[in-house]
Design an enzyme around this catalytic site. Structure first.
Site, PDB file in Angstrom:
ATOM      1  N   ARG A  53       0.449  -1.682  -0.381  1.00 45.42           N
ATOM      2  CA  ARG A  53       0.053   0.086  -0.144  1.00 45.42           C
ATOM      3  C   ARG A  53       0.842   1.152   0.080  1.00 45.42           C
ATOM      4  NH1 ARG A  53       2.542   1.704   4.083  1.00 45.42           N
ATOM      5  NH2 ARG A  53       0.861   3.731   3.671  1.00 45.42           N
ATOM      6  N   GLY A  54       0.142   2.131   0.143  1.00 46.57           N
ATOM      7  CA  GLY A  54       1.490   3.763   0.264  1.00 46.57           C
ATOM      8  C   GLY A  54       0.637   3.653  -2.055  1.00 46.57           C
ATOM      9  N   ALA A  55       0.781   5.799  -2.363  1.00 46.63           N
ATOM     10  CA  ALA A  55       0.130   5.438  -3.768  1.00 46.63           C
ATOM     11  C   ALA A  55       1.620   5.096  -4.897  1.00 46.63           C
ATOM     12  CB  ALA A  55       0.378   6.978  -3.488  1.00 46.63           C
ATOM     13  N   ARG A  96      -7.290  -0.371  -6.617  1.00 45.53           N
ATOM     14  CA  ARG A  96      -8.040   0.658  -5.713  1.00 45.53           C
ATOM     15  C   ARG A  96      -8.122   1.960  -6.506  1.00 45.53           C
ATOM     16  NH1 ARG A  96      -4.502   0.833  -0.511  1.00 45.53           N
ATOM     17  NH2 ARG A  96      -6.256   2.568   0.516  1.00 45.53           N
ATOM     18  N   GLN A 200      -1.867   2.852   9.615  1.00 46.03           N
ATOM     19  CA  GLN A 200      -0.358   2.202   9.255  1.00 46.03           C
ATOM     20  C   GLN A 200       0.522   4.146  10.326  1.00 46.03           C
ATOM     21  OE1 GLN A 200      -3.554   3.434   7.856  1.00 46.03           O
ATOM     22  NE2 GLN A 200      -3.259   2.900   6.325  1.00 46.03           N
ATOM     23  N   ASP A 241      -2.266  10.586  -2.247  1.00 42.58           N
ATOM     24  CA  ASP A 241      -2.234  10.147  -2.834  1.00 42.58           C
ATOM     25  C   ASP A 241      -2.766  10.848  -4.525  1.00 42.58           C
ATOM     26  OD1 ASP A 241      -2.593   8.791  -0.023  1.00 42.58           O
ATOM     27  OD2 ASP A 241      -2.366   6.480  -0.980  1.00 42.58           O
ATOM     28  N   ASN A 251      -5.046  12.915   0.389  1.00 50.84           N
ATOM     29  CA  ASN A 251      -4.310  11.962   1.202  1.00 50.84           C
ATOM     30  C   ASN A 251      -4.959  11.120   2.120  1.00 50.84           C
ATOM     31  OD1 ASN A 251      -1.651  10.972   1.845  1.00 50.84           O
ATOM     32  ND2 ASN A 251      -1.922  12.196   3.475  1.00 50.84           N
ATOM     33  N   LYS A 252      -4.672  10.033   2.827  1.00 47.06           N
ATOM     34  CA  LYS A 252      -5.261   9.547   4.488  1.00 47.06           C
ATOM     35  C   LYS A 252      -6.250  10.566   5.083  1.00 47.06           C
ATOM     36  CE  LYS A 252      -4.936   5.786   4.620  1.00 47.06           C
ATOM     37  NZ  LYS A 252      -5.743   5.200   4.150  1.00 47.06           N
TER      38      LYS A 252
END
Ligand code: MRU
Length: 349
Positions: A53-55, A96, A200, A241, A251-252
């Site tokens: 995960r993570g862009a 995603r 996270q 993201d 973003n998150k």
């Protein structure tokens, strides 16, 4: 796991002779287990299920997934592989919805496939995937230098989610800036939001920092307002993201609240993202698709249900911070203070 000051950042995504080797991020910090994806379908599942995960890391993984796709499709039918290959890339793209790096990397892979003849396609696609990976690491290192220059020696900073080596090809975006600034002696302490519901911050950011001997203190997400009100941090440093053409930042979930708090308390707010995270095709943040994940992620903690049966949950996993709340956007092409449509257009050239 022990602390090892100066340890090299972990390599979570690795291309091997066996296939795509991923550190399973669902199991950290308790277990360091690697999974090997041997097909595009396994790669899409690993992205969907958050093994990776993570862009930027999602983009890199998908690019290697496309290499697995061309190999398998050519093995099935050397002359008519392109249709199945296109379907595999569509499946990877569907894994995603928010991080644009996924679609950006797959677009590069599609372009290379279109230009390659049948015999050269596997090697050309593998070279492109490796290039995407290497370029991401180089971008992170450059952003680390550019972003660290803003951080006054002796600062404490707050970060959100995980933006480190685990979330990228290596080094990290926001955590890359923090890592570089730490090595330069600019950072006294890192505060990390635990980042509910997937944790996270607690499970991944704290793990990366502890293993490198960088001092980290976790806070409950709800403690950020008190931390900023107490004047205990100079910078909030986050990743992204997807960034719209006007500079709005997805973003998150929780990032928007931090940006509002930072502006209110006179704390500076830095977004760190490679230009592969900028989506010039999206005019503003309102048009960015926001992923909603299973209610269970909110209704449980550490695998155990924490809400009564019968309670529902809303679980959007990203939010949008208006560009006006961003003090500095750091990319590998330069740092933009008070990013806006014109600045972003200039940056993208
Ligand atoms: O849902 P995740 O863990 O994939 O979300 C990750 C983030 O929101 C990061 O902050 C973002 O990808 C930018 S930094 C690599």
């Amino acid at each position: 796991m022990g602390t090892s000051p100066g340890a090299e950042p972990v390599q979570a995504v690795r291309w091997t002779d066996d296939g795509l080797r991923l550190l399973d991020q669902r199991l950290l910090p308790h277990e360091e287990r690697y999974v090997v994806c041997r097909t595009a379908e396994e790669t899409a599942a690993a992205i969907r299920d958050m093994v990776v995960r993570g862009a930027p890391a999602i983009g890199v993984a998908a690019a290697y997934g496309a290499v697995l796709a061309v190999r398998a499709r050519q093995a099935q039918d050397p002359a008519r592989w392109r249709e199945g290959f296109a379907a595999d890339l569509d499946r990877l793209a569907a894994a995603r919805p928010t991080a644009v790096n996924l679609f950006w990397a797959l677009a590069r892979m599609r372009r290379v496939a279109a230009q390659a003849d049948d015999a050269e396609a596997p090697a050309r696609l593998e070279a492109e995937a490796r290039a995407i990976h290497e370029e991401d690491v180089a971008a992170n290192r450059r952003m680390g230098e550019l972003g660290a220059a803003f951080i006054e020696p002796g600062s404490a900073v707050l970060t959100h989610c995980n933006t480190g080596a685990l979330a990228t090809g290596g080094h990290g975006t926001a955590l890359g800036v923090i890592r570089t600034a730490w090595r330069q002696g600019r950072i006294r302490e890192v505060f990390a939001d635990e980042t509910r519901p997937w944790l996270q911050g607690a499970r991944l950011t704290a793990w990366e920092l502890v293993r490198e001997g960088i001092p980290v203190r976790l806070i409950a997400d709800a403690a950020a307002a008190a931390l900023l009100a107490a004047g205990r941090v100079r910078w909030v440093v986050v990743g992204a993201d997807r960034i719209a053409a006007n500079g709005d930042v997805a973003n998150k979930i929780g990032t928007y609240g931090l940006a509002v708090l930072a502006r209110h308390h006179g704390v500076r707010f830095m977004v760190v993202a490679p230009t592969s995270t900028i989506d010039p095709g999206i005019a503003d943040g309102g048009a960015i698709p926001i992923e909603t994940r299973a209610a269970d992620e909110v209704l449980t903690a550490a695998g155990r249900r924490v809400a009564p049966q019968g309670a529902g949950a809303w679980n959007p996993v990203f939010d949008v911070t208006p560009a006006g709340l961003v003090d500095v956007l750091v990319t590998e092409r330069g740092a933009l203070e008070r990013p806006d449509r014109e600045g972003i257009a200039r940056l993208l050239g």
